[in-house]
Write a protein that holds these residues in place. Structure first.
Motif, PDB file in Angstrom:
ATOM      1  N   LYS A 180      43.581  39.354  35.090  1.00 56.19           N
ATOM      2  CA  LYS A 180      43.129  40.659  35.589  1.00 56.19           C
ATOM      3  C   LYS A 180      43.505  40.847  37.059  1.00 56.19           C
ATOM      4  CE  LYS A 180      39.218  41.023  32.370  1.00 56.19           C
ATOM      5  NZ  LYS A 180      37.731  41.030  32.239  1.00 56.19           N
ATOM      6  N   PHE A 181      43.395  39.764  37.821  1.00 53.91           N
ATOM      7  CA  PHE A 181      43.766  39.803  39.230  1.00 53.91           C
ATOM      8  C   PHE A 181      45.255  40.131  39.377  1.00 53.91           C
ATOM      9  CE2 PHE A 181      45.548  37.583  42.902  1.00 53.91           C
ATOM     10  CZ  PHE A 181      44.737  37.992  43.942  1.00 53.91           C
ATOM     11  N   ALA A 182      46.085  39.467  38.578  1.00 57.06           N
ATOM     12  CA  ALA A 182      47.528  39.713  38.637  1.00 57.06           C
ATOM     13  C   ALA A 182      47.857  41.151  38.254  1.00 57.06           C
ATOM     14  CB  ALA A 182      48.255  38.727  37.721  1.00 57.06           C
ATOM     15  N   ASP A 183      47.206  41.652  37.217  1.00 56.93           N
ATOM     16  CA  ASP A 183      47.442  43.033  36.778  1.00 56.93           C
ATOM     17  C   ASP A 183      46.992  44.033  37.834  1.00 56.93           C
ATOM     18  OD1 ASP A 183      48.494  42.130  34.397  1.00 56.93           O
ATOM     19  OD2 ASP A 183      46.616  42.333  33.286  1.00 56.93           O
ATOM     20  N   LYS A 184      45.842  43.738  38.441  1.00 55.81           N
ATOM     21  CA  LYS A 184      45.289  44.632  39.463  1.00 55.81           C
ATOM     22  C   LYS A 184      46.265  44.798  40.633  1.00 55.81           C
ATOM     23  CE  LYS A 184      41.548  44.720  42.909  1.00 55.81           C
ATOM     24  NZ  LYS A 184      40.333  43.995  43.388  1.00 55.81           N
ATOM     25  N   HIS A 185      46.890  43.698  41.026  1.00 55.75           N
ATOM     26  CA  HIS A 185      47.776  43.736  42.189  1.00 55.75           C
ATOM     27  C   HIS A 185      49.254  43.853  41.807  1.00 55.75           C
ATOM     28  CE1 HIS A 185      44.578  42.936  45.065  1.00 55.75           C
ATOM     29  NE2 HIS A 185      44.118  41.993  44.254  1.00 55.75           N
ATOM     30  N   LYS A 186      49.508  43.965  40.498  1.00 62.87           N
ATOM     31  CA  LYS A 186      50.875  44.134  39.991  1.00 62.87           C
ATOM     32  C   LYS A 186      51.789  43.006  40.457  1.00 62.87           C
ATOM     33  CE  LYS A 186      50.416  49.150  39.666  1.00 62.87           C
ATOM     34  NZ  LYS A 186      50.954  50.487  40.068  1.00 62.87           N
ATOM     35  N   ILE A 187      51.301  41.782  40.271  1.00 61.09           N
ATOM     36  CA  ILE A 187      52.096  40.599  40.585  1.00 61.09           C
ATOM     37  C   ILE A 187      52.228  39.735  39.332  1.00 61.09           C
ATOM     38  CG2 ILE A 187      51.434  40.591  43.017  1.00 61.09           C
ATOM     39  CD1 ILE A 187      49.418  38.393  42.403  1.00 61.09           C
ATOM     40  N   LEU A 188      53.150  38.785  39.369  1.00 65.54           N
ATOM     41  CA  LEU A 188      53.388  37.914  38.227  1.00 65.54           C
ATOM     42  C   LEU A 188      52.346  36.800  38.163  1.00 65.54           C
ATOM     43  CD1 LEU A 188      57.225  37.601  38.760  1.00 65.54           C
ATOM     44  CD2 LEU A 188      56.161  38.720  36.779  1.00 65.54           C
ATOM     45  N   LEU A 189      52.086  36.333  36.951  1.00 65.64           N
ATOM     46  CA  LEU A 189      51.183  35.202  36.743  1.00 65.64           C
ATOM     47  C   LEU A 189      51.995  34.018  36.226  1.00 65.64           C
ATOM     48  CD1 LEU A 189      48.415  33.912  36.662  1.00 65.64           C
ATOM     49  CD2 LEU A 189      48.037  34.951  34.414  1.00 65.64           C
ATOM     50  N   ILE A 190      52.105  32.987  37.067  1.00 64.56           N
ATOM     51  CA  ILE A 190      52.837  31.768  36.713  1.00 64.56           C
ATOM     52  C   ILE A 190      51.826  30.689  36.351  1.00 64.56           C
ATOM     53  CG2 ILE A 190      54.586  30.110  37.435  1.00 64.56           C
ATOM     54  CD1 ILE A 190      55.533  33.017  37.602  1.00 64.56           C
ATOM     55  N   GLU A 191      51.970  30.106  35.182  1.00 61.26           N
ATOM     56  CA  GLU A 191      51.025  29.093  34.693  1.00 61.26           C
ATOM     57  C   GLU A 191      51.588  27.689  34.919  1.00 61.26           C
ATOM     58  OE1 GLU A 191      48.370  28.611  30.716  1.00 61.26           O
ATOM     59  OE2 GLU A 191      50.514  28.953  30.367  1.00 61.26           O
TER      60      GLU A 191
END
Length: 395
Positions: A116-127
């Protein structure tokens, strides 16, 4: 079985074990190489910028950010999961490109807040799933949360029979949301070369060389290890130059490595069952007023973390268990393990991550790959009222 066939079989096996698709997996010699390719592609597509990560990690997980020409920014940890639980909105800047979601020791749990944090700030999520190969963070609808997921077959990882190899899962949704980035990452993996003959020899002889080194003691062990590294005989888990923010040229696997990976992937289910059983045992039996169990998650962890009330108690417990012949880890002490030669290179300010700084000094990570009878012995040693671990620290 030739090289291409072994690559395909690994990708198929990874897809089967993770509930994903074969074409979305890509191999590399080391997980850090895969991370570097991903971050390089991000910089190619989006330019200079920052990546939010954690200092409670291995230095080889931050070097890929640096060699890609990007800047690491550190979020403090949530001690209960030894990684980022609630990301700090203040860390996001106009040129923030991604956040790294690390599953420390294999603790995944519910990471939907980071998505949700990544979507909110429109950034990528790397696992960063280096500690839990084939396992990915999932949402309520069982969807894969990460845009890109990094897995490892390397030294001191969940599969003890593999010493080299990494795998990167690229979420097919990225092809729709970021088509240029998706194609750039695929292109970089397709251009990877296999290890040259010198590296291939170091990989093949790693077990023998490491076994010889482990039989030595004190300065002799350290000096012989350094000699083998300088002579190009040993491929160490971490090179000295990697403590200066540097990294080797990325390579992919070869047939020898692939055969090792395939044989170990056949044991994943049994591996997870054993580790889960030991985690459950630690959860139910390990009790003391001098330390707390970090996690309540009953997952197949790479190691089981306990947090002592003081650094002195953690050191005493480490010495006690080590003297009994148990391999006890101190992940990640020091931070950015095994510690950078320069905090300036890593743009790291210890004052900004006090929880990580404090936690790393008091942590002990217990083995989860032992027979149950050995796990019970570890529990008995720590619970023994006569042991120094249970005695008050002298002021």
């Amino acid at each position: 079985m030739d090289y291409e066939e072994s690559v395909l079989k690994i990708r198929q096996k990874l897809a089967h074990l993770s509930g994903t698709k074969t074409e979305d997996w890509h191999l590399c010699l080391k997980a850090r190489f895969g991370m570097a390719l991903v971050f390089e592609a991000i910089r190619d597509c989006f330019g200079d910028g920052e990546i939010i990560t954690t200092p409670y990690t291995c230095i080889t997980a931050v070097n890929p950010i640096l060699v890609a020409g990007l800047t690491p920014v550190y979020n403090d940890i949530t001690p209960e999961i030894l990684s980022t639980g609630k990301p700090n909105d203040k860390l996001v800047k106009p040129k923030t490109h991604a956040i790294v979601m690390q599953h420390t020791l294999g603790m995944i749990g519910d990471k939907s807040a980071i998505r949700k944090f990544a979507d909110k700030h429109k950034i990528l999520l790397i696992e960063d799933a280096a500690h839990c190969v084939t396992r990915l963070a999932r949402g309520k609808e069982d969807e894969v949360l990460a845009d890109i997921s990094i897995h490892s077959f390397g030294v001191e990882k969940i599969l003890t029979g593999t010493k080299f190899g990494g795998a990167v899962y690229i979420n097919p949704k990225l092809k729709e949301s970021q088509p240029d980035l998706y194609e750039r990452i695929i292109e970089k993996f397709n251009r990877l070369k296999q290890p040259d003959r010198h590296m291939a020899l170091r990989v093949r002889t790693y077990r023998v060389n490491n076994a010889i080194i482990q039989r030595l003691h004190g300065n002799l062990r350290r000096n012989f290890r350094n000699f083998e590294i300088k002579a190009g005989i040993l491929e160490p888990p971490i090179y000295p130059f990697e403590q200066d923010g540097q990294q080797d040229e990325p390579r992919t696997t070869n047939k020898f490595i692939n055969e090792r990976i395939l044989s170990q992937l056949e044991t994943v289910k049994q591996n997870f069952i054993r580790r889960s059983a030991n985690v459950n045992l630690y959860q139910s039996k390990l009790k003391s007023k001098h330390f707390s169990r970090v996690t309540k998650l009953r997952e197949p962890l790479l190691a089981f973390p306990i947090l002592f009330e003081t650094a002195e108690k953690a050191n005493e417990a480490y010495d006690l268990l080590s003297s009994q012949g148990y391999f006890i880890r101190r992940w990640y002490y020091p931070l950015l393990y095994p510690g950078p030669n320069s905090l300036r290179i890593y743009r790291y300010d210890p004052k900004k991550t006090p929880l990580a700084e404090e936690t790393c000094k008091r942590i002990l990570c217990l083995p989860t790959d032992l027979p149950v009878i050995e796990t019970k012995k570890i529990i008995d040693i720590l619970a023994d009222k006569k042991s120094p671990v249970q005695k008050p620290v002298e002021k």
